[in-house]
Motif scaffolding. Structure first.
Motif, PDB file in Angstrom:
ATOM      1  N   PHE A 268      18.042  11.268   3.117  1.00 55.79           N
ATOM      2  CA  PHE A 268      16.878  11.089   3.981  1.00 55.79           C
ATOM      3  C   PHE A 268      15.652  10.913   3.104  1.00 55.79           C
ATOM      4  CE2 PHE A 268      13.824  12.165   7.354  1.00 55.79           C
ATOM      5  CZ  PHE A 268      14.400  11.490   8.418  1.00 55.79           C
ATOM      6  N   PRO A 269      14.789   9.950   3.412  1.00 50.12           N
ATOM      7  CA  PRO A 269      13.648   9.652   2.532  1.00 50.12           C
ATOM      8  C   PRO A 269      12.585  10.749   2.557  1.00 50.12           C
ATOM      9  CG  PRO A 269      13.489   8.363   4.530  1.00 50.12           C
ATOM     10  CD  PRO A 269      14.838   9.037   4.570  1.00 50.12           C
ATOM     11  N   VAL A 270      11.881  10.853   1.451  1.00 49.08           N
ATOM     12  CA  VAL A 270      10.722  11.742   1.374  1.00 49.08           C
ATOM     13  C   VAL A 270       9.551  11.084   2.089  1.00 49.08           C
ATOM     14  CG1 VAL A 270       9.015  12.712  -0.216  1.00 49.08           C
ATOM     15  CG2 VAL A 270      11.453  12.876  -0.752  1.00 49.08           C
ATOM     16  N   MET A 271       8.806  11.852   2.828  1.00 47.30           N
ATOM     17  CA  MET A 271       7.629  11.336   3.531  1.00 47.30           C
ATOM     18  C   MET A 271       6.419  11.402   2.615  1.00 47.30           C
ATOM     19  SD  MET A 271       5.894  12.698   7.088  1.00 47.30           S
ATOM     20  CE  MET A 271       5.131  14.129   6.325  1.00 47.30           C
ATOM     21  N   ARG A 272       5.693  10.292   2.502  1.00 51.44           N
ATOM     22  CA  ARG A 272       4.452  10.239   1.723  1.00 51.44           C
ATOM     23  C   ARG A 272       3.280  10.416   2.682  1.00 51.44           C
ATOM     24  NH1 ARG A 272       3.688   7.902  -3.101  1.00 51.44           N
ATOM     25  NH2 ARG A 272       1.984   6.604  -2.321  1.00 51.44           N
ATOM     26  N   GLU A 273       2.599  11.544   2.531  1.00 53.50           N
ATOM     27  CA  GLU A 273       1.442  11.831   3.377  1.00 53.50           C
ATOM     28  C   GLU A 273       0.201  11.274   2.690  1.00 53.50           C
ATOM     29  OE1 GLU A 273       0.296  13.720   7.098  1.00 53.50           O
ATOM     30  OE2 GLU A 273       2.236  13.265   6.191  1.00 53.50           O
ATOM     31  N   MET A 274      -0.597  10.502   3.431  1.00 51.11           N
ATOM     32  CA  MET A 274      -1.754   9.810   2.884  1.00 51.11           C
ATOM     33  C   MET A 274      -3.031  10.341   3.540  1.00 51.11           C
ATOM     34  SD  MET A 274       0.158   7.783   1.087  1.00 51.11           S
ATOM     35  CE  MET A 274      -0.965   6.546   0.401  1.00 51.11           C
ATOM     36  N   MET A 275      -4.160  10.098   2.873  1.00 54.46           N
ATOM     37  CA  MET A 275      -5.435  10.382   3.527  1.00 54.46           C
ATOM     38  C   MET A 275      -6.378   9.203   3.343  1.00 54.46           C
ATOM     39  SD  MET A 275      -7.091  13.465   1.249  1.00 54.46           S
ATOM     40  CE  MET A 275      -7.180  13.408  -0.536  1.00 54.46           C
ATOM     41  N   GLN A 276      -7.199   9.003   4.347  1.00 57.90           N
ATOM     42  CA  GLN A 276      -8.102   7.863   4.385  1.00 57.90           C
ATOM     43  C   GLN A 276      -9.495   8.290   4.834  1.00 57.90           C
ATOM     44  OE1 GLN A 276      -5.942   5.265   7.211  1.00 57.90           O
ATOM     45  NE2 GLN A 276      -5.985   3.708   5.610  1.00 57.90           N
ATOM     46  N   CYS A 277     -10.500   7.707   4.205  1.00 60.49           N
ATOM     47  CA  CYS A 277     -11.854   7.776   4.740  1.00 60.49           C
ATOM     48  C   CYS A 277     -12.357   6.334   4.823  1.00 60.49           C
ATOM     49  CB  CYS A 277     -12.778   8.634   3.879  1.00 60.49           C
ATOM     50  SG  CYS A 277     -13.076   7.992   2.211  1.00 60.49           S
ATOM     51  N   HIS A 278     -13.397   6.120   5.588  1.00 60.89           N
ATOM     52  CA  HIS A 278     -13.944   4.769   5.702  1.00 60.89           C
ATOM     53  C   HIS A 278     -14.549   4.363   4.363  1.00 60.89           C
ATOM     54  CE1 HIS A 278     -16.254   1.337   7.089  1.00 60.89           C
ATOM     55  NE2 HIS A 278     -15.566   1.380   8.221  1.00 60.89           N
ATOM     56  N   PRO A 279     -14.341   3.116   3.901  1.00 61.14           N
ATOM     57  CA  PRO A 279     -14.906   2.685   2.614  1.00 61.14           C
ATOM     58  C   PRO A 279     -16.410   2.899   2.504  1.00 61.14           C
ATOM     59  CG  PRO A 279     -13.344   1.061   3.419  1.00 61.14           C
ATOM     60  CD  PRO A 279     -13.506   2.074   4.522  1.00 61.14           C
ATOM     61  N   ALA A 280     -17.120   2.842   3.637  1.00 62.08           N
ATOM     62  CA  ALA A 280     -18.566   3.062   3.600  1.00 62.08           C
ATOM     63  C   ALA A 280     -18.909   4.492   3.199  1.00 62.08           C
ATOM     64  CB  ALA A 280     -19.184   2.752   4.968  1.00 62.08           C
ATOM     65  N   ARG A 281     -17.927   5.397   3.309  1.00 60.24           N
ATOM     66  CA  ARG A 281     -18.167   6.792   2.960  1.00 60.24           C
ATOM     67  C   ARG A 281     -17.445   7.189   1.673  1.00 60.24           C
ATOM     68  NH1 ARG A 281     -17.408   9.679   8.921  1.00 60.24           N
ATOM     69  NH2 ARG A 281     -19.052   8.516   9.987  1.00 60.24           N
ATOM     70  N   ALA A 282     -16.903   6.241   0.967  1.00 62.19           N
ATOM     71  CA  ALA A 282     -16.108   6.549  -0.223  1.00 62.19           C
ATOM     72  C   ALA A 282     -16.933   7.265  -1.286  1.00 62.19           C
ATOM     73  CB  ALA A 282     -15.497   5.269  -0.791  1.00 62.19           C
ATOM     74  N   ALA A 283     -18.233   6.960  -1.368  1.00 60.22           N
ATOM     75  CA  ALA A 283     -19.087   7.575  -2.386  1.00 60.22           C
ATOM     76  C   ALA A 283     -19.767   8.848  -1.886  1.00 60.22           C
ATOM     77  CB  ALA A 283     -20.153   6.577  -2.844  1.00 60.22           C
ATOM     78  N   ASP A 284     -19.478   9.264  -0.678  1.00 58.75           N
ATOM     79  CA  ASP A 284     -20.054  10.478  -0.113  1.00 58.75           C
ATOM     80  C   ASP A 284     -19.604  11.679  -0.950  1.00 58.75           C
ATOM     81  OD1 ASP A 284     -20.457  12.816   1.341  1.00 58.75           O
ATOM     82  OD2 ASP A 284     -19.958  11.913   3.266  1.00 58.75           O
ATOM     83  N   PRO A 285     -20.526  12.390  -1.618  1.00 58.02           N
ATOM     84  CA  PRO A 285     -20.112  13.501  -2.479  1.00 58.02           C
ATOM     85  C   PRO A 285     -19.443  14.633  -1.711  1.00 58.02           C
ATOM     86  CG  PRO A 285     -22.499  13.452  -2.244  1.00 58.02           C
ATOM     87  CD  PRO A 285     -21.986  12.173  -1.651  1.00 58.02           C
TER      88      PRO A 285
END
Length: 304
Positions: A268-285
């Protein structure tokens, strides 16, 4: 603040009006009076030369022109938020930031709850608002309605970049007195058992484990279907049913419920859990700090 004659505050009002389609609900969300929102709508109509929202019975419906404006409004507001965040220093010890995170109850239970307990000391005024994923989660991220989406690979917003958070194994869980789990579990017993499945949102999207079983051509006999992993133990206890569950969550649940855990009796495959933010907030400290803290939390769990 005005830009080419437009009060930029009106863009925030327009976005909320389009979401609620109600002057009163917009006033509630923005903590303004109804007359103030009505005045803002009049100014929007005057500036754009369009009705924006039209009364239809007890509801208000957007015009075609307003619908065409909305993507640009979303993008403009997200860009402004990104600009503000980039120029703002973030100190977790003193910040009163509210982060809206969207994830499954698996991530909320196994990762975010332990993180929240630690942040109570590290960042006492930072608030985590936890929302459950559904059919619209990716859309909410794209429109800026949430700060961070945590979901398995393949369940994230397709048009936005994603970063790897953790790998997760799946296991079989069942009632501790289930005779099927008295010893090792073989494939025939697994496939012949009744199962509890999890389906997400209004469209009943299969969870990762059940989706992978389908891709393998394995058809289970489903006795019960839940909308949340938190409900699954209650549907297993005192029955001979089985369920697939994330290993981290299964360990938490087994400490609270009379459950047994067994290995899946086939590859059975391992699940890869990802996280995303909007690119406009990528530099948000602030978001950068939270993402780094989430990475550290998963490492802490792995070392235990």
């Amino acid at each position: 603040m005005r830009f080419k004659g437009l009060d930029l505050n009106l863009l925030g009002v327009l976005e909320t009006l389009m979401a609620t389609r109600s002057v009163s609900r917009t006033a509630e969300q923005l903590n303004l009076s109804q007359p103030a929102i009505s005045s803002a709508l009049k100014r929007l109509r005057r500036y754009f030369g369009d009705e924006i929202l039209v009364a239809h019975g007890k509801r208000m419906l957007p015009t075609a022109f307003a619908e065409s404006l909305l993507p640009q409004v979303h993008e403009s507001l997200r860009a402004v938020e990104g600009l503000i965040a980039t120029s703002t220093r973030f100190d977790p010890a003193t910040s009163q930031r509210n982060f809206r995170l969207c994830s499954s109850d698996y991530i909320s239970t196994a990762v975010l709850a332990p993180l929240s307990r630690e942040l109570a000391h590290e960042a006492p005024s930072v608030r985590l608002e936890l929302l459950l994923t559904d059919d619209q989660s990716a859309h909410h991220l794209e429109q800026g309605g949430i700060d961070l989406l945590i979901a398995p690979e393949g369940y994230t917003a397709r048009e936005l970049p994603a970063e790897h958070l953790l790998d997760e194994r799946h296991v079989v869980v069942g009632w501790k007195d289930n005779p099927l789990l008295a010893g090792s579990l073989d494939e025939a017993a697994f496939m012949g058992a009744d199962h509890v499945q999890v389906a997400i949102g209004y469209q009943r999207t299969p969870a990762f484990g059940d989706r992978e079983l389908g891709l393998q051509g394995r058809q289970l006999r489903v006795a019960a279907r839940a909308s949340s992993f938190a409900v699954v133990p209650w549907l297993l206890v005192q029955t001979e049913r089985l369920a697939l569950m994330h290993e981290r969550l299964a360990l938490v649940m087994a400490a609270l419920h009379p459950l047994a855990i067994r290995e899946i009796p086939f590859d059975f495959p391992v699940m890869r859990e990802m996280m995303q933010c909007h690119p406009a907030r990528a530099a948000d400290p602030g978001l950068a700090w939270l993402r780094e803290r989430l990475h550290r939390q998963t490492v802490i769990h792995k070392s235990k």
